[in-house]
Design a protein around this motif. Sequence first.
Motif, PDB file in Angstrom:
ATOM      1  N   CYS A 300      40.617  39.972  38.736  1.00  0.00           N
ATOM      2  CA  CYS A 300      40.647  40.961  39.807  1.00  0.00           C
ATOM      3  C   CYS A 300      40.830  42.356  39.207  1.00  0.00           C
ATOM      4  O   CYS A 300      41.714  42.576  38.387  1.00  0.00           O
ATOM      5  CB  CYS A 300      41.786  40.636  40.769  1.00  0.00           C
ATOM      6  N   VAL A 302      41.965  44.862  40.581  1.00  0.00           N
ATOM      7  CA  VAL A 302      43.173  45.516  41.074  1.00  0.00           C
ATOM      8  C   VAL A 302      44.416  44.923  40.413  1.00  0.00           C
ATOM      9  O   VAL A 302      45.209  45.631  39.795  1.00  0.00           O
ATOM     10  CB  VAL A 302      43.292  45.413  42.614  1.00  0.00           C
ATOM     11  N   CYS A 303      44.568  43.588  40.515  1.00  0.00           N
ATOM     12  CA  CYS A 303      45.834  42.977  40.083  1.00  0.00           C
ATOM     13  C   CYS A 303      45.692  42.077  38.869  1.00  0.00           C
ATOM     14  O   CYS A 303      46.687  41.574  38.346  1.00  0.00           O
ATOM     15  CB  CYS A 303      46.468  42.203  41.234  1.00  0.00           C
ATOM     16  N   CYS A 345      40.302  39.842  43.840  1.00  0.00           N
ATOM     17  CA  CYS A 345      40.771  38.557  44.348  1.00  0.00           C
ATOM     18  C   CYS A 345      40.861  38.653  45.869  1.00  0.00           C
ATOM     19  O   CYS A 345      40.801  39.737  46.451  1.00  0.00           O
ATOM     20  CB  CYS A 345      42.116  38.191  43.739  1.00  0.00           C
ATOM     21  N   CYS A 348      43.779  40.933  47.283  1.00  0.00           N
ATOM     22  CA  CYS A 348      43.547  42.373  47.149  1.00  0.00           C
ATOM     23  C   CYS A 348      42.424  42.818  48.079  1.00  0.00           C
ATOM     24  O   CYS A 348      42.501  43.870  48.702  1.00  0.00           O
ATOM     25  CB  CYS A 348      43.230  42.727  45.701  1.00  0.00           C
TER      26      CYS A 348
END
Length: 378
Positions: A300, A302-303, A345, A348
Amino acid sequence: MATVRDIGETRKRSDDMILVGYFLSRCTDFSDGKVSRPPTSLGVDSWNGAYDLFFDVLAEGRSLQQFRHTLKGTRDIFDTLFDNGRKGWSEGQKRGSQLSARDRAVHEHWIRNSDEDLFRKVREFLVEQGRHRNPDWTRDELIIALDYHLNHGNFDPRPQSEEIGELAQRIAKVGAALGLIERGLLLRTPDAIAMKLRNFSSFDPQYTDNGRKGLTNGNRLEVELWEQFSGRPDEVARVANGILELIGDSDAEILAFDEPEFEASEGRIMTRVHVSRERNSTLVKKKKYVALRQHGCLACEVCGFDFLQTYGERGREFIECHHTLPISSLGEHGKTNLKDLALVCSNCHRMIHARRPWWSIDDAKAALIGANGSRAQS
Ligand SMILES: [Zn+2]
Ligand SMILES: [Zn+2]
């Protein structure tokens, strides 16, 4: 005793049919002194177009041809009462046709009321007569109206004006694309649109500062859109144009797509196009392929979550794509490029869309860091 008049069929006309016929005669638009046109409040050019608006509700089993004929005949009966430029009624005079008791009762009741009141009553037949209410205005339709108010509007919109007529056509296009109404019909009449515009005026300090007051019964969505866009007339123009652009370009299928769970500030049409672009399976496949080649995994953006790592085999090559271009610019970009997609993901991705305005990937990252930071501190 009232008799059923010969207007080409023997079936008794309903009271509603008589009322609509009365309205069509009384509110005939004869403003140019030459041609009798349908009442401007209906927003249609032709008489058949005007009759057809009432077909669903008033036909009572008649064929379209029969229905038009009957409603036209009903309209003509009342022409003796109004100076609407139609010559047809004098023929009726010669034949000795008179208003029946039922016709007369309608006239006597309504002559005490304004054209606006009459139209308000008649409008009930334009949408399925209380069986379902007119659907609420969508964000998309309101954006088109707000663009008019902020960029072209005047504070006293007249429903009969050409501008409002054109605005009604644009709004109807949006309604049709969203599947709210059939193409070519008006869901929002010029009167209803003028009312909305006056709602916007009631929020508008330019208007209220003058000591005049608009309507103050704006609903939550109107207030929300006002707060979001009123300071940014260029942005609302961009979104409004984008929406109309996308309607022209997109498959009906995409626009009629299942309601996405989270509607963007920019409305349903842009939301649907956004979702369709990030679910474009060919592009998504390519995106994953390129990322795998580059990084050796699908994490992901983002995370960092990696489905394969967490769930094993089942998570192999599993990840979602988010379309990163600002949604308001969708109308200006035809094709989706690989670089416009981000791998995210499911958590997110949902967070990005969970509230208006949607987050960018950077917003999401910043929020994640912020939340982790405050957790670490406490
Ligand atoms: Zn994530
Ligand atoms: Zn997305």
